[in-house]
Write a protein that holds these residues in place. Structure first.
Motif, PDB file in Angstrom:
ATOM      1  N   ARG A  43       0.709  -1.067  -0.184  1.00 13.73           N
ATOM      2  CA  ARG A  43       0.225  -0.125   0.000  1.00 13.73           C
ATOM      3  C   ARG A  43       0.960   1.199  -0.078  1.00 13.73           C
ATOM      4  O   ARG A  43       1.993   1.220   0.605  1.00 13.73           O
ATOM      5  CB  ARG A  43      -0.861   0.376   1.311  1.00 13.73           C
ATOM      6  CG  ARG A  43      -1.849  -1.011   1.288  1.00 13.73           C
ATOM      7  CD  ARG A  43      -2.906  -1.014   0.136  1.00 13.73           C
ATOM      8  NE  ARG A  43      -3.988  -1.960   0.165  1.00 13.73           N
ATOM      9  CZ  ARG A  43      -3.996  -3.199  -0.150  1.00 13.73           C
ATOM     10  NH1 ARG A  43      -2.694  -3.632  -0.847  1.00 13.73           N
ATOM     11  NH2 ARG A  43      -4.994  -4.059  -0.071  1.00 13.73           N
ATOM     12  N   ILE A  52       0.767   5.278   0.631  1.00 13.06           N
ATOM     13  CA  ILE A  52      -0.022   6.427   1.283  1.00 13.06           C
ATOM     14  C   ILE A  52       0.497   7.434   0.696  1.00 13.06           C
ATOM     15  O   ILE A  52       1.786   7.974   0.965  1.00 13.06           O
ATOM     16  CB  ILE A  52       0.061   6.119   2.802  1.00 13.06           C
ATOM     17  CG1 ILE A  52      -0.517   5.076   3.386  1.00 13.06           C
ATOM     18  CG2 ILE A  52      -0.837   7.480   3.230  1.00 13.06           C
ATOM     19  CD1 ILE A  52      -0.471   4.834   4.754  1.00 13.06           C
ATOM     20  N   ARG A  71      -3.473   4.771  -1.394  1.00 14.06           N
ATOM     21  CA  ARG A  71      -4.442   5.315  -0.505  1.00 14.06           C
ATOM     22  C   ARG A  71      -4.112   6.776  -0.162  1.00 14.06           C
ATOM     23  O   ARG A  71      -2.966   7.258   0.255  1.00 14.06           O
ATOM     24  CB  ARG A  71      -4.598   4.564   0.883  1.00 14.06           C
ATOM     25  CG  ARG A  71      -4.724   3.109   0.682  1.00 14.06           C
ATOM     26  CD  ARG A  71      -6.290   2.918   0.084  1.00 14.06           C
ATOM     27  NE  ARG A  71      -6.568   1.317  -0.094  1.00 14.06           N
ATOM     28  CZ  ARG A  71      -6.137   0.758  -1.268  1.00 14.06           C
ATOM     29  NH1 ARG A  71      -5.668   1.556  -2.472  1.00 14.06           N
ATOM     30  NH2 ARG A  71      -6.625  -0.624  -1.372  1.00 14.06           N
ATOM     31  N   LYS A  95      -7.682   6.351   9.487  1.00 13.42           N
ATOM     32  CA  LYS A  95      -7.549   6.069   8.070  1.00 13.42           C
ATOM     33  C   LYS A  95      -6.161   4.991   7.762  1.00 13.42           C
ATOM     34  O   LYS A  95      -6.041   4.228   6.934  1.00 13.42           O
ATOM     35  CB  LYS A  95      -7.464   6.983   7.118  1.00 13.42           C
ATOM     36  CG  LYS A  95      -8.798   7.738   6.867  1.00 13.42           C
ATOM     37  CD  LYS A  95      -9.046   8.965   5.790  1.00 13.42           C
ATOM     38  CE  LYS A  95     -10.046   9.379   5.754  1.00 13.42           C
ATOM     39  NZ  LYS A  95     -10.420  10.580   4.652  1.00 13.42           N
ATOM     40  N   VAL A 108      -5.718   1.166   6.539  1.00 15.76           N
ATOM     41  CA  VAL A 108      -4.637   0.398   5.660  1.00 15.76           C
ATOM     42  C   VAL A 108      -3.977  -0.897   6.159  1.00 15.76           C
ATOM     43  O   VAL A 108      -3.787  -1.660   5.552  1.00 15.76           O
ATOM     44  CB  VAL A 108      -3.646   1.707   5.208  1.00 15.76           C
ATOM     45  CG1 VAL A 108      -2.585   0.912   4.343  1.00 15.76           C
ATOM     46  CG2 VAL A 108      -4.284   2.596   4.321  1.00 15.76           C
ATOM     47  N   GLU A 131      -6.168  -3.784   6.040  1.00 16.90           N
ATOM     48  CA  GLU A 131      -6.520  -4.340   4.947  1.00 16.90           C
ATOM     49  C   GLU A 131      -5.255  -5.395   4.652  1.00 16.90           C
ATOM     50  O   GLU A 131      -5.907  -6.375   4.058  1.00 16.90           O
ATOM     51  CB  GLU A 131      -6.401  -3.210   3.794  1.00 16.90           C
ATOM     52  CG  GLU A 131      -7.341  -2.135   3.616  1.00 16.90           C
ATOM     53  CD  GLU A 131      -7.152  -1.214   2.397  1.00 16.90           C
ATOM     54  OE1 GLU A 131      -6.514  -1.671   1.399  1.00 16.90           O
ATOM     55  OE2 GLU A 131      -7.521  -0.178   2.578  1.00 16.90           O
ATOM     56  N   SER A 140     -14.624   1.861   5.865  1.00 17.86           N
ATOM     57  CA  SER A 140     -15.010   1.107   5.391  1.00 17.86           C
ATOM     58  C   SER A 140     -15.629  -0.044   6.022  1.00 17.86           C
ATOM     59  O   SER A 140     -15.358  -0.163   6.956  1.00 17.86           O
ATOM     60  CB  SER A 140     -13.920   0.667   4.312  1.00 17.86           C
ATOM     61  OG  SER A 140     -13.087  -0.122   4.781  1.00 17.86           O
TER      62      SER A 140
END
Length: 411
Positions: A138, A140, A162, A367, A371, A374, A402
């Protein structure tokens, strides 16, 4: 026993700056959410903050750019990952990121990066050096501006990106918080502020791309001298530019109306004293923390219409966006701001404070944890000990997580 997620953040050192503060804030959020927070760096004054929030610091020589030492650091990080059963390694700077990427490949640990700036492209070698920040499972980006920069120049898998804006501390930057009168008195005396003139402050490092010279020229172009301005920031490494600014103040006839002062730890009090905050960088800001801190304090801001401020300033509502380097436009905007009625300023203050809530530390931390979740969900670490508790007041009133993250957070 259920396994607690172990998150290791890596950066060169812990001395000062937005990257360092963000590292501490995320470490605190990890601990409050039920995980184990590790931070590896060369150390510095901010290490004590990690111990205070229940995180652990591991001293490693991660500031080096020497290729052999970067490889050596990768071996040290790989051993640390294995010894401490690390689930995610999160890199916040390029040199440590190369070591972290190599260690993650060796150990099959999840790898996350935060892309904090444009870094400067230079030649092919420089671009390849920067590219490690796009190799995370990921990536960011701290603003839409940075996300667009990544897509344009590095073409990573867009599904990995993200966007998580940097957070402002709404507890520190709160216009209604009780403050020590002594701090305000100290600033007033240090800056020798006149009682009858509105204060304009220009916070930021003393460096040419921040545009302090443009600010001075805009002040000189005002049709009056009914103001007092403070250029507020450190000049380390840019002493010659500061001398240029001092000479420019004299040349433009601004003596007695402008002062250059060192950065103060009483920055929230500085905002409180001000009528207007200006942060008009010539080059795009990756995010632009100053304009959000000022808005959180209910102050109107003037910023340039590029980079991060395009996402954080509501034009003609919380402040104004102008063309970079445009002396005439900046001068006209300052004049307009200084002539606003109190009712208008009060309305702008309300809008500014409300806008800043969308960019709080709580939102940034939540947030970022999403991540991590996930990746942890993909690793099938279930049930996750992350509870989402203790991430700061008001987090639940922000944009909800989410569905997948929400379910894991409350597992």
């Amino acid at each position: 026993m259920e396994k607690k997620p172990v998150i290791l953040q890596v950066l060169p050192e812990l001395r000062s700056g937005g990257v360092e503060r963000g590292t501490l804030e995320i470490a605190r959020a990890i601990v409050k959410a039920g995980g184990i927070a590790l931070v590896a760096s060369e150390g510095g004054p901010m290490v004590s903050g990690l111990a205070q929030c229940g995180a652990e610091h591991i001293a490693l020589p991660l500031a080096t750019k020497n290729p052999f030492k970067i490889w050596r650091n990768s071996q040290l990080l790989a051993k640390l990952i294995q010894d401490r059963n690390v689930d995610i390694i999160h890199a916040r700077s390029r040199a440590p990121a190369w070591s972290a990427w190599l260690a993650a490949r060796k150990t099959r640990c999840h790898f996350v990066t935060t892309f904090h700036g444009t870094y400067g492209l230079g030649g092919k070698y420089k671009q390849r050096y920067n590219s490690v920040m796009t190799r995370g499972d990921r990536v960011i980006a701290i603003s839409h501006f940075i996300a667009d920069h990544i897509r344009k120049n590095y073409a990573p898998n867009p599904d990995k990106i993200r966007i998580i804006h940097r957070g402002v501390d709404l507890h520190l930057f709160n216009p209604f918080a009780t403050r020590s009168p002594q701090r305000i008195i100290e600033l007033t005396r240090e800056w020798r502020l006149p009682d009858e003139l509105p204060l304009i402050i220009f916070p930021g490092r003393i460096t040419r791309w921040k545009g302090q010279d443009v600010f001075l020229k805009a002040l000189a172009a005002l049709p009056h001298r009914h103001f007092f301005a403070v250029i507020l920031g450190d000049d380390k490494g840019h002493e010659n530019y500061r001398q240029e600014l001092e000479a420019l103040i004299q040349t433009l006839g601004l003596e007695g109306h402008v002062r250059i002062a060192r950065h103060t730890r009483y920055i929230s009090e500085a905002y409180l004293l001000s009528r207007l905050v200006v942060s008009t960088s010539i080059e795009p800001e990756a995010f632009g923390r100053v304009v959000l801190e000022a808005q959180a304090m209910g102050k109107p801001v003037i910023a340039t219409d590029q980079g991060g401020p395009q996402e954080t300033v509501v034009h003609n509502v919380t402040g104004w966006l102008i063309h970079p380097g445009d002396v005439e436009m900046l001068s006209a905007c300052i004049h307009h701001a200084l002539t606003l009625e109190d009712d208008t300023l009060h309305w702008m203050a309300e809008q500014s404070v409300a806008n800043a809530r969308h960019f709080s530390i709580d939102v940034m931390c939540r947030k970022t944890l999403e991540v991590y979740l996930e990746l942890l969900n993909g690793a099938k670490l279930s049930p996750l000990p992350f509870t989402g508790e203790g991430q700061g007041e008001g987090a639940s009133s922000q944009t909800p997580p989410s569905p997948t993250a929400a379910k894991a957070l409350h597992a």
